[in-house]
Design a protein around this motif. Sequence first.
Motif: not given
Length: 263
Positions: A113-126, A137-152
């Motif tokens: 959970e991010c300080r200013e709202g939204g989430t960083l979703r992290v997935t371990s990759t093979k 490895g790692w897949l990192i996805e940024a998701i804003d407070g409305e559930g929108n994709d903000r970068g992968r």
Amino acid sequence: MLLRRLDDYQSWQIQFAGSSLLVDPWLDDQPISGSFDRRHRTGFTTLADLVRENSTIAGVLLCTSVNDHLRIDTLRALGDVPVHGNVKAAKAARAGGSPNTHVHRTGESFDVECREGGTLRVTSTKCGLPLGAIATGWLIEAIDGEGNDRGRLWIEPHQPIIDTARWVAARGPVDVAVLPTQSVVALVLPVTAGPKRSAAAALACGARALVPTATDPRRDMTWWQKSIYFVNGGDQSTARLVQGRAEFVHLRTGDWLDVRSGR
């Protein structure tokens, strides 16, 4: 989501909505020694620099337990910041003094959970073999407070493979892939992939940009270390292989990249 290169080797910062994840952070001037040597040059980012910037350090992602990725002094200085890794990396971090360690198996996800709202979703990759036995490895996805994709972003500093790249692509469009561009072989053991494998993985995951990591691995090696580590490829070869299909972006120490816009 922003990506910053913290040094000229393989330490990274991912920032979104006031919070940061650090990948394999090396935030002091203690040299790497052992099977090979590496020293910081001037200009690397320190923990004091990060504290002054006032971004919440929300977690550390370790790609392996090997000491050029897992820097014990840095982890101790970070205190109770959550440290995430595979079984070996989490165990080594805890043995080194990190009180807040978390084990993640391949394909497992968790949210920060991010300080200013939204989430960083992290997935371990093979990671590909043979390093896949001890690395991730790692897949990192940024998701804003409305559930929108903000970068992968996908980071794999050792052995990116096509199967993993396709699995990553199935999660959604990849903006940036952070991959090695110089193959390293220790005697006969492949350590990192070179231009062909990394370019193929970047294209298979549909990355709009490829950013090189683990650069110039032989720079500070001793003569005997150089005699057992064989290095080939590089940025120019990789850039040619992805030309016209993905942008090749070489970040200098301290550089920031907007993952979504490519600036």
